[in-house]
Design a protein around this motif. Structure first.
Motif, PDB file in Angstrom:
ATOM      1  N   HIS A 179       0.812  -1.219   0.000  1.00 33.08           N
ATOM      2  CA  HIS A 179       0.000   0.000   0.000  1.00 33.08           C
ATOM      3  C   HIS A 179       0.850   1.275   0.000  1.00 33.08           C
ATOM      4  CE1 HIS A 179      -3.449  -2.571   0.746  1.00 33.08           C
ATOM      5  NE2 HIS A 179      -2.861  -3.068   1.824  1.00 33.08           N
ATOM      6  N   GLU A 180       2.182   1.119   0.064  1.00 29.23           N
ATOM      7  CA  GLU A 180       3.044   2.294   0.163  1.00 29.23           C
ATOM      8  C   GLU A 180       2.921   3.233  -1.038  1.00 29.23           C
ATOM      9  OE1 GLU A 180       7.535   3.125   1.690  1.00 29.23           O
ATOM     10  OE2 GLU A 180       7.364   1.775  -0.039  1.00 29.23           O
ATOM     11  N   PRO A 181       2.884   2.754  -2.282  1.00 28.06           N
ATOM     12  CA  PRO A 181       2.738   3.682  -3.415  1.00 28.06           C
ATOM     13  C   PRO A 181       1.496   4.555  -3.306  1.00 28.06           C
ATOM     14  CG  PRO A 181       3.449   1.534  -4.193  1.00 28.06           C
ATOM     15  CD  PRO A 181       3.121   1.369  -2.748  1.00 28.06           C
ATOM     16  N   GLU A 182       0.366   3.950  -2.978  1.00 25.86           N
ATOM     17  CA  GLU A 182      -0.880   4.704  -2.860  1.00 25.86           C
ATOM     18  C   GLU A 182      -0.820   5.704  -1.710  1.00 25.86           C
ATOM     19  OE1 GLU A 182      -4.619   6.156  -3.510  1.00 25.86           O
ATOM     20  OE2 GLU A 182      -3.503   4.781  -4.797  1.00 25.86           O
ATOM     21  N   HIS A 183      -0.327   5.255  -0.544  1.00 25.28           N
ATOM     22  CA  HIS A 183      -0.255   6.144   0.618  1.00 25.28           C
ATOM     23  C   HIS A 183       0.707   7.306   0.368  1.00 25.28           C
ATOM     24  CE1 HIS A 183      -1.650   2.668   3.480  1.00 25.28           C
ATOM     25  NE2 HIS A 183      -2.619   3.157   2.719  1.00 25.28           N
ATOM     26  N   THR A 184       1.845   7.009  -0.256  1.00 26.09           N
ATOM     27  CA  THR A 184       2.829   8.058  -0.530  1.00 26.09           C
ATOM     28  C   THR A 184       2.264   9.084  -1.504  1.00 26.09           C
ATOM     29  OG1 THR A 184       4.639   6.487  -0.188  1.00 26.09           O
ATOM     30  CG2 THR A 184       5.163   8.519  -1.358  1.00 26.09           C
ATOM     31  N   ALA A 185       1.622   8.616  -2.557  1.00 25.31           N
ATOM     32  CA  ALA A 185       1.047   9.529  -3.556  1.00 25.31           C
ATOM     33  C   ALA A 185      -0.036  10.399  -2.937  1.00 25.31           C
ATOM     34  CB  ALA A 185       0.491   8.727  -4.724  1.00 25.31           C
ATOM     35  N   GLU A 186      -0.892   9.805  -2.114  1.00 29.13           N
ATOM     36  CA  GLU A 186      -1.957  10.560  -1.478  1.00 29.13           C
ATOM     37  C   GLU A 186      -1.400  11.597  -0.510  1.00 29.13           C
ATOM     38  OE1 GLU A 186      -5.640  11.952  -0.564  1.00 29.13           O
ATOM     39  OE2 GLU A 186      -5.080  10.555  -2.151  1.00 29.13           O
ATOM     40  N   ALA A 187      -0.385  11.195   0.265  1.00 28.34           N
ATOM     41  CA  ALA A 187       0.209  12.118   1.235  1.00 28.34           C
ATOM     42  C   ALA A 187       0.881  13.298   0.537  1.00 28.34           C
ATOM     43  CB  ALA A 187       1.225  11.367   2.094  1.00 28.34           C
ATOM     44  N   LEU A 188       1.635  13.028  -0.529  1.00 27.37           N
ATOM     45  CA  LEU A 188       2.345  14.096  -1.226  1.00 27.37           C
ATOM     46  C   LEU A 188       1.385  15.024  -1.965  1.00 27.37           C
ATOM     47  CD1 LEU A 188       5.403  12.112  -2.629  1.00 27.37           C
ATOM     48  CD2 LEU A 188       5.380  13.721  -0.727  1.00 27.37           C
ATOM     49  N   SER A 189       0.308  14.479  -2.497  1.00 27.05           N
ATOM     50  CA  SER A 189      -0.665  15.329  -3.188  1.00 27.05           C
ATOM     51  C   SER A 189      -1.358  16.274  -2.211  1.00 27.05           C
ATOM     52  CB  SER A 189      -1.699  14.455  -3.913  1.00 27.05           C
ATOM     53  OG  SER A 189      -2.452  13.694  -2.986  1.00 27.05           O
ATOM     54  N   ARG A 190      -1.570  15.820  -0.968  1.00 30.78           N
ATOM     55  CA  ARG A 190      -2.193  16.678   0.038  1.00 30.78           C
ATOM     56  C   ARG A 190      -1.195  17.630   0.673  1.00 30.78           C
ATOM     57  NH1 ARG A 190      -3.481  14.143   4.270  1.00 30.78           N
ATOM     58  NH2 ARG A 190      -3.077  11.954   3.814  1.00 30.78           N
ATOM     59  N   TRP A 191       0.090  17.284   0.590  1.00 26.72           N
ATOM     60  CA  TRP A 191       1.120  18.097   1.233  1.00 26.72           C
ATOM     61  C   TRP A 191       1.321  19.422   0.506  1.00 26.72           C
ATOM     62  CZ3 TRP A 191       6.676  16.020   2.563  1.00 26.72           C
ATOM     63  CH2 TRP A 191       7.171  16.748   3.650  1.00 26.72           C
ATOM     64  N   GLY A 192       1.124  19.429  -0.797  1.00 23.22           N
ATOM     65  CA  GLY A 192       1.208  20.681  -1.544  1.00 23.22           C
ATOM     66  C   GLY A 192       2.581  21.041  -2.050  1.00 23.22           C
ATOM     67  N   LEU A 193       3.472  20.078  -2.221  1.00 22.81           N
ATOM     68  CA  LEU A 193       4.813  20.366  -2.732  1.00 22.81           C
ATOM     69  C   LEU A 193       4.785  20.543  -4.240  1.00 22.81           C
ATOM     70  CD1 LEU A 193       6.969  17.772  -0.751  1.00 22.81           C
ATOM     71  CD2 LEU A 193       6.701  20.191  -0.268  1.00 22.81           C
ATOM     72  N   GLY A 194       5.687  21.364  -4.759  1.00 24.02           N
ATOM     73  CA  GLY A 194       5.801  21.522  -6.194  1.00 24.02           C
ATOM     74  C   GLY A 194       6.870  20.624  -6.779  1.00 24.02           C
ATOM     75  N   TYR A 195       7.823  20.183  -5.947  1.00 23.92           N
ATOM     76  CA  TYR A 195       8.946  19.362  -6.407  1.00 23.92           C
ATOM     77  C   TYR A 195       9.223  18.342  -5.309  1.00 23.92           C
ATOM     78  CZ  TYR A 195      13.480  18.336  -8.645  1.00 23.92           C
ATOM     79  OH  TYR A 195      14.537  17.731  -9.295  1.00 23.92           O
ATOM     80  N   VAL A 196       9.213  17.085  -5.654  1.00 21.17           N
ATOM     81  CA  VAL A 196       9.449  16.035  -4.663  1.00 21.17           C
ATOM     82  C   VAL A 196      10.561  15.116  -5.142  1.00 21.17           C
ATOM     83  CG1 VAL A 196       7.710  14.483  -5.644  1.00 21.17           C
ATOM     84  CG2 VAL A 196       8.364  14.241  -3.249  1.00 21.17           C
ATOM     85  N   VAL A 197      11.372  14.658  -4.210  1.00 17.93           N
ATOM     86  CA  VAL A 197      12.448  13.720  -4.510  1.00 17.93           C
ATOM     87  C   VAL A 197      12.131  12.388  -3.841  1.00 17.93           C
ATOM     88  CG1 VAL A 197      14.915  13.240  -4.384  1.00 17.93           C
ATOM     89  CG2 VAL A 197      14.115  15.591  -4.604  1.00 17.93           C
ATOM     90  N   LEU A 198      12.140  11.329  -4.629  1.00 17.85           N
ATOM     91  CA  LEU A 198      11.924   9.976  -4.111  1.00 17.85           C
ATOM     92  C   LEU A 198      13.229   9.213  -4.186  1.00 17.85           C
ATOM     93  CD1 LEU A 198       8.607   9.035  -5.965  1.00 17.85           C
ATOM     94  CD2 LEU A 198       8.827   9.996  -3.661  1.00 17.85           C
ATOM     95  N   THR A 199      13.569   8.527  -3.138  1.00 20.13           N
ATOM     96  CA  THR A 199      14.743   7.665  -3.157  1.00 20.13           C
ATOM     97  C   THR A 199      14.375   6.369  -2.451  1.00 20.13           C
ATOM     98  OG1 THR A 199      17.125   7.529  -2.708  1.00 20.13           O
ATOM     99  CG2 THR A 199      15.743   8.520  -0.996  1.00 20.13           C
ATOM    100  N   SER A 200      15.316   5.477  -2.338  1.00 17.21           N
ATOM    101  CA  SER A 200      15.027   4.206  -1.675  1.00 17.21           C
ATOM    102  C   SER A 200      16.322   3.575  -1.212  1.00 17.21           C
ATOM    103  CB  SER A 200      14.303   3.246  -2.632  1.00 17.21           C
ATOM    104  OG  SER A 200      15.203   2.789  -3.632  1.00 17.21           O
TER     105      SER A 200
END
Length: 422
Positions: A179-200
């Protein structure tokens, strides 16, 4: 009558302790010695330790709260100071952290707000896991839209053990959260950032190295917020270039993979499974998959690399430069058409990690920034505190991407360039 008198005398007799004291004093005064007893030496009184003594051994109040110190002369500012530490007889000399590497303690309302949000959303950041010194700068913007954070996917446990990295390691980390992809996408869309960096973290225990998990996360972010710019700082997928192409075609805007150091030092700095030529092949494959994609890498200085080795690495990223002009690291990067490169100072996370061989001065970082730009790199962030995901660098890349898309360019491009020089 006699019994009464005896009882009266006993009750009025002096206490026993008085009698014993008089007896002892009488016997001691009448006793003589053949030799005089030696007088014991007086024990020197030790000065009591006060709280103010401990204050002298810790930083001053101005240093603790981060107040600006008096300006130093140029020769004094670049001087490395040493100190002797350890118990008596086992003291050793250490080099103190240079003034240009000291950062303020994170204490900002927006910093606390972002940290609270991350805990509430159960998101991990490389900012915290890798102990980044820029966390107060990147998280301390005037509002959340101005702040940047690097979200770490696939957990907080890596299968590799590089000698410079403080992220915890394990041969068998916990399984992926589906469920991490869905939760991460939902959280970032609500956070309001214009530029996000994903790493792992590196997941060598997975067949695809986590490439499909990465791809799914990026695609869900783009579905929920198409205007958000996404940078993916990926691993090498164990050299599987098909997996690299899958991530590159996921809709991201910037593909980043860190070289970390020069070829000669790679076996001593990185995990044995992370190879120099393998990393170059990853960057080249991403560019060939999507030619318009911005590719990016980062290099640490202060590990013992030489100037000639750095030249070779940079030239490898741009093939159009002649061998007569450039001789060695920048060379390799240009041969595979890398667009963005960053230089930062290696800082030892703990005593268990490899030591710092040299503290590079800000002037030297500026020199390499100019050399990289002269070689044709689109952008170069170079400074002691610059990291692969650097706020000023992201501002510049964001402007470049928006310019390509025909969006009005932001006014902080020059500011971003200025901050990256540090």
């Amino acid at each position: 009558m006699a019994a009464t008198a005896t009882r009266f005398r006993c009750l009025n007799a002096p206490p026993l302790r008085h009698v014993s004291r008089s007896f002892i004093s009488a016997s001691s005064s009448s006793r003589t010695f053949a030799t005089e007893a030696s007088t014991p030496e007086p024990v020197p009184k030790r000065r009591p330790t006060y709280f103010k003594d401990k204050l002298n051994a810790v930083p001053s109040f101005s240093e603790f709260v981060g107040l600006p110190d008096k300006p130093l002369m140029p020769e004094d500012a670049l001087e490395l100071r040493t100190a002797m530490v350890g118990p008596p007889g086992k003291k050793k000399q250490i080099t103190r952290l240079p003034e240009w590497l000291k950062t303020p303690i994170p204490d900002n309302s927006n910093y606390k707000k972002i940290k609270k949000d991350l805990r509430g959303l159960n998101l991990h950041t490389v900012c915290e896991e890798a102990r980044c010194p820029n966390i107060s700068d990147c998280w301390g913007g005037s509002d959340k839209s101005a702040a940047t954070a690097t979200i770490m996917l696939m957990g907080d446990t890596c299968t590799r053990g590089c000698r410079f990295c403080s992220v915890k390691t394990s041969k068998a980390p916990p399984p992926l959260d589906p469920h991490e992809p869905e939760h991460t996408a939902e959280a970032l869309s609500r956070w309001g950032l214009g530029y996000v960096v994903l790493t792992s973290v590196d997941r060598d225990d997975l067949v695809d190295g986590g490439a499909r998990h990465f791809t799914e996360t990026i695609m869900k972010i783009k579905q929920k917020k198409p205007e958000m710019l996404v940078e993916a700082l990926t691993g090498d997928c164990a050299g599987d270039l098909e997996m690299v192409a899958i991530v590159a075609k996921s809709g991201l805007d910037v593909y980043a993979h860190n070289m970390e150091t020069v070829e000669e030092l790679t076996p001593f700095v990185r995990d044995r499974r992370a190879k120099y030529r393998q990393s170059l092949a990853v960057l080249e494959a991403a560019k060939k998959s999507v030619p318009s994609l911005i590719t990016k890498t980062s290099i640490m200085l202060g590990l013992g690399e030489t100037e000639e080795q750095l030249w070779q690495t940079l030239r490898g990223m741009f093939p159009s430069l002649s061998a007569k002009t450039i001789t060695n690291f920048l060379v390799d990067l240009r041969e595979v058409n890398v667009d963005v490169v960053t230089f930062g100072q290696y800082m030892r996370p703990t005593k268990r990690h490899m030591k710092v061989e040299e503290y590079i001065t800000p002037e030297t970082f500026e020199l390499w920034r100019q050399r990289a730009l002269d070689m044709g790199f689109l952008y170069c962030a170079s400074g002691p505190l610059v990291r692969s995901s650097y706020k000023a660098g992201e501002a510049f890349i964001e402007n470049v991407l928006k310019k390509r898309k025909g969006v009005t360019i932001l006014g902080d491009e020059a500011t971003g360039m200025q901050k990256a020089v540090v």
